[in-house]
Design a protein around this motif. Sequence first.
Motif, PDB file in Angstrom:
ATOM      1  N   ALA A   1       0.868  -1.187   0.000  1.00  0.00           N
ATOM      2  CA  ALA A   1       0.000   0.000   0.000  1.00  0.00           C
ATOM      3  C   ALA A   1       0.901   1.232   0.000  1.00  0.00           C
ATOM      4  CB  ALA A   1      -0.923   0.002   1.218  1.00  0.00           C
ATOM      5  N   LYS A   2       1.313   1.676  -1.184  1.00  0.00           N
ATOM      6  CA  LYS A   2       2.369   2.680  -1.260  1.00  0.00           C
ATOM      7  C   LYS A   2       1.897   4.117  -1.077  1.00  0.00           C
ATOM      8  CE  LYS A   2       2.644   3.666  -6.228  1.00  0.00           C
ATOM      9  NZ  LYS A   2       3.562   3.748  -7.389  1.00  0.00           N
ATOM     10  N   TYR A   3       0.575   4.343  -1.019  1.00  0.00           N
ATOM     11  CA  TYR A   3       0.077   5.710  -0.866  1.00  0.00           C
ATOM     12  C   TYR A   3      -0.278   5.975   0.609  1.00  0.00           C
ATOM     13  CZ  TYR A   3      -0.427   5.222  -5.927  1.00  0.00           C
ATOM     14  OH  TYR A   3      -0.193   4.992  -7.262  1.00  0.00           O
ATOM     15  N   PHE A   4       0.494   6.838   1.237  1.00  0.00           N
ATOM     16  CA  PHE A   4       0.292   7.160   2.660  1.00  0.00           C
ATOM     17  C   PHE A   4      -0.167   8.613   2.759  1.00  0.00           C
ATOM     18  CE2 PHE A   4       1.405   8.470   6.923  1.00  0.00           C
ATOM     19  CZ  PHE A   4       1.264   7.338   7.715  1.00  0.00           C
ATOM     20  N   THR A   5      -1.392   8.815   3.253  1.00  0.00           N
ATOM     21  CA  THR A   5      -1.970  10.161   3.369  1.00  0.00           C
ATOM     22  C   THR A   5      -1.824  10.672   4.791  1.00  0.00           C
ATOM     23  OG1 THR A   5      -3.566   9.804   1.598  1.00  0.00           O
ATOM     24  CG2 THR A   5      -4.097  11.516   3.202  1.00  0.00           C
ATOM     25  N   LEU A   6      -1.069  11.716   4.980  1.00  0.00           N
ATOM     26  CA  LEU A   6      -0.796  12.235   6.323  1.00  0.00           C
ATOM     27  C   LEU A   6      -1.962  13.096   6.823  1.00  0.00           C
ATOM     28  CD1 LEU A   6       1.612  12.024   8.313  1.00  0.00           C
ATOM     29  CD2 LEU A   6       2.331  14.264   7.501  1.00  0.00           C
TER      30      LEU A   6
ATOM     31  N   LYS B   1       1.019  14.870   1.607  1.00  0.00           N
ATOM     32  CA  LYS B   1       0.925  15.838   2.701  1.00  0.00           C
ATOM     33  C   LYS B   1      -0.014  16.998   2.389  1.00  0.00           C
ATOM     34  CE  LYS B   1       5.500  14.781   4.577  1.00  0.00           C
ATOM     35  NZ  LYS B   1       6.807  15.296   5.045  1.00  0.00           N
ATOM     36  N   ASP B   2      -0.334  17.207   1.102  1.00  0.00           N
ATOM     37  CA  ASP B   2      -1.241  18.301   0.738  1.00  0.00           C
ATOM     38  C   ASP B   2      -2.689  17.811   0.844  1.00  0.00           C
ATOM     39  OD1 ASP B   2      -0.668  16.546  -1.358  1.00  0.00           O
ATOM     40  OD2 ASP B   2      -1.298  18.011  -2.878  1.00  0.00           O
TER      41      ASP B   2
END
Length: 323
Positions: A220-225, A288-289
């Motif tokens: 799961a390579k998409y990490f939403t902060l 991060k956006d």
Amino acid sequence: MKLLTTTFAALLCSASIAGACEITLRSSDTHPDGYPTVEGVKAMAAEVQEKTGGRICIEVFPSSQLGEEKDTIEQTQFGVIDMVRASFGSFNDIVPVTQTLSLPYLFTSPEHQHAVLDGPIGAEIAEDFAERDLIALAYYDGGARSFYNSQKPIRTVDDLKGMKFRVMQNDVFVDMMAALGANATPMPYGEVYSSIQTGVIDGAENNYPSYDSSGHAEVAKYFTLDQHLMVPELVAVSKASWEKLTPEDQEIMRTAARNSATLQRRLWADQEKASEEKVIAAGAEIVKDVDKTAFIEAMAPVYAKYVTTPEAQDLVKRVQETR
């Protein structure tokens, strides 16, 4: 020979100090040795031992040696164990205010959380713990949980719609996902990797170190902060053990605990940074956006369901207004 002599002398000195302990407090932690919370309490122990001339010693038992969090909390209430480090989540059934402080998006950043807990609100919460025979000494950082998935970058609430995320078996978490338009899929943590890999779920949520150590970043390579959940950690001492100390020793304990919180938060930040760098190097994309305001506003129905008393509503308002 000089090194051996020096080492032997140090061991003798250590043994001498240990033998001088008039009071030994046992402290429990579920995390392994070296983990930021364990190192925080160890630092507190070293300061207390130094400032009391070795009269008070705190012995730290990591890796659930004295039991799991809920069990050790109860034992600390009854004075069977002297101290405990546990997540606010484990106190929910004992100190109701901790459930309010575990709501999604209540804290907007680690700095916001620290400002709340180190101020008047933190002092009020400590009074609630005292009523349950627990003396709150320090609030530690438990990190922030964020979403990660195998499908796409998530920047807005709309990006989550229809997606399937693993969450812990917790009504608040399930309702949080529904409010965001996603589907909550409670399942054991150990099944998450294969479930993302096979498409049973699209993703999960957790902090950087867990995302790294679990290997989830591989599938799961998409990490939403988005930092939707920041559950504080607490170091507490049994009221029975506390009342055996002199006022002077109690103050030494409080000061050492506050100093240890500063260290623990720094250690946690370092661990998060190291994990972030590691997953990025392995190909993860950190988003991060994020339109965080929209995520927070989407929680209105969750707060309406769980923040029902005037006291809880006032607490939430004051937390949100804290800067």
